[in-house]
Design a protein around this motif. Structure first.
Motif, short mmCIF file in Angstrom:
data_model
loop_
_atom_site.label_atom_id
_atom_site.label_comp_id
_atom_site.label_asym_id
_atom_site.label_seq_id
_atom_site.Cartn_x
_atom_site.Cartn_y
_atom_site.Cartn_z
N TYR A 95 0.84 -1.14 -0.04
CA TYR A 95 0.14 0.04 -0.09
C TYR A 95 0.83 1.24 -0.14
CZ TYR A 95 -2.05 3.94 2.52
OH TYR A 95 -2.43 5.03 2.94
N ILE A 96 1.67 1.19 0.91
CA ILE A 96 2.73 2.48 1.15
C ILE A 96 3.60 2.66 -0.23
CG2 ILE A 96 5.00 3.24 2.08
CD1 ILE A 96 3.80 1.91 4.75
N ALA A 97 3.98 1.46 -1.12
CA ALA A 97 4.71 1.66 -2.19
C ALA A 97 3.62 2.22 -3.34
CB ALA A 97 5.15 0.29 -2.85
N GLY A 98 2.37 1.80 -3.35
CA GLY A 98 1.43 2.41 -4.24
C GLY A 98 1.24 3.77 -4.34
N MET A 99 1.08 4.18 -3.08
CA MET A 99 1.02 5.57 -2.54
C MET A 99 2.16 6.69 -3.15
SD MET A 99 -1.86 5.84 -1.11
CE MET A 99 -2.22 4.26 -1.94
N LEU A 100 3.33 6.06 -3.01
CA LEU A 100 4.57 6.84 -3.65
C LEU A 100 4.48 6.62 -5.02
CD1 LEU A 100 7.28 5.73 -1.19
CD2 LEU A 100 6.29 7.94 -1.56
N GLY A 101 4.05 5.51 -5.70
CA GLY A 101 3.99 5.30 -7.16
C GLY A 101 3.01 6.30 -7.80
N ILE A 102 1.81 6.55 -7.26
CA ILE A 102 0.71 7.34 -7.72
C ILE A 102 1.24 8.75 -7.65
CG2 ILE A 102 -1.55 8.67 -7.20
CD1 ILE A 102 -2.28 5.86 -6.05
N GLY A 103 2.00 9.22 -6.55
CA GLY A 103 2.63 10.51 -6.42
C GLY A 103 3.61 10.75 -7.49
N TYR A 104 4.32 9.84 -7.97
CA TYR A 104 5.40 10.05 -8.92
C TYR A 104 4.82 10.08 -10.12
CZ TYR A 104 9.88 9.12 -11.29
OH TYR A 104 10.95 9.37 -12.05
N TYR A 105 3.66 9.08 -10.48
CA TYR A 105 3.02 9.35 -11.76
C TYR A 105 2.81 10.66 -12.06
CZ TYR A 105 -0.43 9.01 -15.44
OH TYR A 105 -0.73 9.01 -16.72
N ILE A 106 2.20 11.37 -10.99
CA ILE A 106 1.49 12.76 -11.27
C ILE A 106 2.65 13.88 -11.61
CG2 ILE A 106 0.00 14.56 -10.19
CD1 ILE A 106 -1.57 12.18 -10.68
N PHE A 107 3.81 13.55 -10.57
CA PHE A 107 4.91 14.32 -10.76
C PHE A 107 5.45 14.39 -12.22
CE2 PHE A 107 9.78 14.28 -10.41
CZ PHE A 107 9.94 15.41 -10.01
N ARG A 108 5.57 13.24 -12.89
CA ARG A 108 6.03 13.14 -14.04
C ARG A 108 5.26 13.86 -15.22
NH1 ARG A 108 7.12 7.30 -16.15
NH2 ARG A 108 7.59 8.37 -18.12
N LYS A 109 3.95 14.16 -14.98
CA LYS A 109 3.14 15.27 -15.69
C LYS A 109 3.60 16.75 -15.44
CE LYS A 109 -1.17 14.18 -15.98
NZ LYS A 109 -2.78 14.08 -15.41
N ALA A 110 4.33 16.94 -14.63
CA ALA A 110 4.60 18.23 -14.16
C ALA A 110 3.42 19.14 -14.19
CB ALA A 110 5.73 18.55 -15.18
N PRO A 111 2.69 19.31 -13.38
CA PRO A 111 1.37 20.07 -13.42
C PRO A 111 1.72 21.38 -13.23
CG PRO A 111 1.71 18.83 -11.34
CD PRO A 111 2.88 18.47 -11.97
N ASN A 112 0.64 22.42 -13.72
CA ASN A 112 0.93 23.81 -13.52
C ASN A 112 0.22 24.02 -12.26
OD1 ASN A 112 -1.72 24.33 -14.04
ND2 ASN A 112 -1.53 24.46 -16.02
N PHE A 113 0.22 25.13 -11.91
CA PHE A 113 -0.13 25.60 -10.33
C PHE A 113 -1.69 25.42 -10.32
CE2 PHE A 113 -1.81 28.68 -7.22
CZ PHE A 113 -1.08 28.22 -5.97
N GLU A 114 -2.59 25.62 -11.34
CA GLU A 114 -3.86 25.37 -11.07
C GLU A 114 -4.00 23.71 -10.96
OE1 GLU A 114 -7.31 27.93 -12.16
OE2 GLU A 114 -7.64 26.32 -13.52
N GLU A 115 -3.31 23.10 -11.63
CA GLU A 115 -3.44 21.60 -11.70
C GLU A 115 -3.16 21.16 -10.29
OE1 GLU A 115 -3.11 20.21 -16.45
OE2 GLU A 115 -1.34 20.43 -15.13
N TYR A 116 -1.95 21.60 -9.74
CA TYR A 116 -1.20 21.19 -8.57
C TYR A 116 -2.13 21.45 -7.42
CZ TYR A 116 2.78 20.35 -5.24
OH TYR A 116 3.55 19.80 -4.20
N LEU A 117 -2.58 22.89 -7.34
CA LEU A 117 -3.25 23.15 -6.20
C LEU A 117 -4.79 22.62 -6.12
CD1 LEU A 117 -3.21 24.58 -3.50
CD2 LEU A 117 -3.86 26.56 -4.80
N ILE A 118 -5.62 22.98 -7.32
CA ILE A 118 -6.98 22.48 -7.29
C ILE A 118 -7.34 21.40 -8.64
CG2 ILE A 118 -7.83 24.58 -5.78
CD1 ILE A 118 -8.35 25.99 -8.72
N ALA A 119 -6.41 20.81 -8.91
CA ALA A 119 -6.58 19.91 -10.01
C ALA A 119 -7.28 20.35 -11.35
CB ALA A 119 -7.27 18.46 -9.45
N GLY A 120 -6.91 21.53 -11.39
CA GLY A 120 -7.34 22.06 -12.84
C GLY A 120 -8.79 22.20 -12.88
N ARG A 121 -9.52 22.32 -11.69
CA ARG A 121 -10.89 22.44 -11.87
C ARG A 121 -11.57 21.53 -12.34
NH1 ARG A 121 -11.36 27.54 -8.66
NH2 ARG A 121 -10.06 28.99 -9.54
N SER A 122 -10.91 20.12 -12.31
CA SER A 122 -11.74 19.09 -13.16
C SER A 122 -12.21 17.98 -12.51
CB SER A 122 -10.85 18.77 -14.05
OG SER A 122 -9.43 18.30 -13.65
#
Lengths: 495, 45
Positions: free
Chosen positions: A14-41
């Motif tokens: 479970y712990i490894a899975g949580m880190l994997g999810i975080g890293y997957y999103i990190f690779r997408k390099a979100p902008n500020f609105e995506e990072y803070l409020i998920a791009g309002r989506s």
């Protein structure tokens, strides 16, 4: 607590899975609105999960079961369900207003309504409220009980996992991990309670083994105290993580539906936690659970006893998840308050998107470190954190609601005085009662009893909002009466 | 079995059913999130 290697490996996966999810999103390099409020989506399913798992921390899981163990069904009817009205208002009234105005953070509401100074005050209040001291402390205690490791080290290791995936992925990582955590917690609890009933007998056995008062719906709680418990539910109306999820929703309908579904989930969850606490009390009387079982550990011990190997691992992962989902969400909110609501207007009004994301990450790390220091190095300060929710409600509820719903004149002085009056009144009341009153062991709070006109009255520390909110409203009225409108408002009126 | 037992079993069904149902819908949306990111990656502009 003895845990099998299969269950431990499930927790590790479970712990490894949580880190994997975080890293997957990190690779997408979100902008500020995506990072803070998920791009309002965000859509309804993910909103339900992130709302339910963020707002329900270990305090509900262990606090409610402890009350059920000691006092019975009042844990459900008296403590948990009395504030449903606030949630329904949040679903229909508040979320529509917030979505229409397209805000990004809670302090921004105050900035737009009353000017930058009120926004800074709101940001300070929100940062203090969001520092994850209590949840890091609770995570440490859980690691001590579950894995036998020192609380400080447990909080450092497991809290760092939540910190890392939040730093990597922002709100998307928080919400997706919240979703997995939500499913773990709900499914394992829904399996554990029937197994517990099968092991220990149903509620007929419980009735034979617990005091009859355990089935009194309001458990003999004084009327004003009941009202005070209900009033604490009002904190959801100023909870910055709750606001963040409303801002992150794709539209009003998605967030309204999510809140209504979350209400049903919260209700079922509350009852099962209450039932588990009462079954544990009955289990102690039957000799199935240790006679010296601490009420706070009742749920964990009873559920681990009832579940088979494999499901114990999922449940323990869910318990860890309950704490981690609170740490990740509030660290993110505090980080955004530091970057978006303080750093940007004060030092870098023209900050680029990348700079804001970087500043938010630094803010997340600062809030996490402060939370850890408060939790373990300054234990005396930690006790002050308990009244944090009352502080947040007393300072920002009136200015935010008047700002959103009052269509008449609003001056910067109204916002600032409302905040300050609320702040002073809550601090004076809270510490005044602790000095004038005496600590009541039965209720676990300070009560000041005094005579007036031949009658005796008792003021409980829990009554603080009954005084601070009207005083905050008085501050708003005085500020509106004597303050001047902002120049921009005057220009709008003259056009 | 008394009324409290029935209520408890009902809550178990509601909680587990809601969690699994929501997770199925989440997976549907998550597919959209992943597809969305691929579209962004493939977008030359």
């Amino acid at each position: 607590m003895a845990i099998s290697s299969i269950d431990l490996s499930i927790v590790a996966t479970y712990i490894a899975g949580m880190l994997g999810i975080g890293y997957y999103i990190f690779r997408k390099a979100p902008n500020f609105e995506e990072y803070l409020i998920a791009g309002r989506s965000m859509t309804t399913p993910i909103l339900v999960c992130t709302l339910a798992s963020t707002y329900y921390g270990l305090d509900v899981l262990f606090g409610t079961s402890e009350v059920a163990f000691n006092d019975g069904v009042v844990a459900f009817f008296g403590y948990s369900e009395m504030s449903l009205g606030f949630y329904i208002f949040a679903a229909y009234g508040l979320s529509r207003k917030l979505k229409e105005a397209n805000f990004t953070s809670l302090p921004e509401i105050l900035t737009r309504q009353y000017g930058q100074s009120a926004g800074y005050l709101g940001a300070i209040s929100s940062i203090l409220y969001s520092i994850p001291a209590l949840s890091l402390f609770a995570l440490g205690r859980i690691s001590e009980v579950m894995f036998g490791i020192d609380a400080q080290i447990g909080a450092l290791l497991l809290g760092s996992i939540a910190l890392i995936y939040t730093l990597w992925g922002g709100l998307w990582a928080v919400a997706i991990t919240d979703t997995v955590q939500f499913v773990f917690m709900c499914v394992t609890l829904a399996i554990a309670v029937p197994l517990l009933m099968s092991d220990l007998g149903g509620f007929e056995t419980v009735a034979a083994n617990v005091p009859a008062t355990h089935f009194h719906i309001f458990g003999g709680i004084p009327f004003w105290l009941m009202m005070a418990y209900m009033a604490t539910g009002i904190s959801i109306l100023v909870d910055p993580a709750f606001y963040q999820r409303i801002f992150a929703a794709r539209n009003f309908r998605q967030v309204r539906n999510a809140m209504l579904i979350a209400l049903v989930v919260w209700g079922a969850y509350d009852w099962l936690v209450t039932a588990a606490g009462m079954l544990a009390r009955s289990g102690v009387a039957l000799g199935a659970l240790p006679a010296d079982l601490h009420p706070n550990d009742a749920l964990l011990t009873a559920v681990v006893m009832a579940l088979p190997i494999g499901l114990v691992g999922l449940f323990l992962a869910g318990v860890l998840a309950t704490a981690m989902s609170t740490i990740d969400s509030y660290s993110l909110v505090a980080g955004a308050n530091i970057s978006y609501d303080v750093y940007r207007p004060l030092f870098k009004p023209d900050a680029s998107d990348r700079e804001l994301v970087r500043a938010t990450k630094i803010g997340i790390a600062i809030s996490w470190v402060l939370g850890y220091l408060l939790a373990f190095l300054f234990e005396r300060l930690m006790s002050l954190w308990v009244f944090n929710a009352s502080l947040m409600t007393s300072t920002v509820l009136v200015p935010i609601f008047m700002g959103l719903f009052w269509k008449g004149r609003k001056t910067p002085a109204a916002g600032i005085l409302s905040f300050l009056f609320g702040l002073v009144s809550i601090v004076v009341f809270y510490f005044g009662i602790s000095q004038l009153g005496t600590y009541d062991e039965t209720w676990g709070t300070y009560i000041w009893t005094f005579e007036f006109s031949g009658s005796s009255y008792a003021l409980w520390q829990e009554y603080s909002l009954f005084f601070s909110l009207p005083i905050s409203f008085l501050g708003f009225l005085i500020g509106n009466l004597f303050g001047s409108p902002r120049a921009s408002d005057l220009r709008e009126q003259s056009q | 079995m008394n009324g409290w037992d029935i209520f408890t079993y009902f809550c178990c069904v509601v909680l587990a059913g809601s969690a699994l149902g929501i997770f199925v819908f989440f997976l549907r949306d998550a597919k959209g999130i992943i597809m969305g990111s691929r579209e962004e990656d493939e977008d030359p502009g």
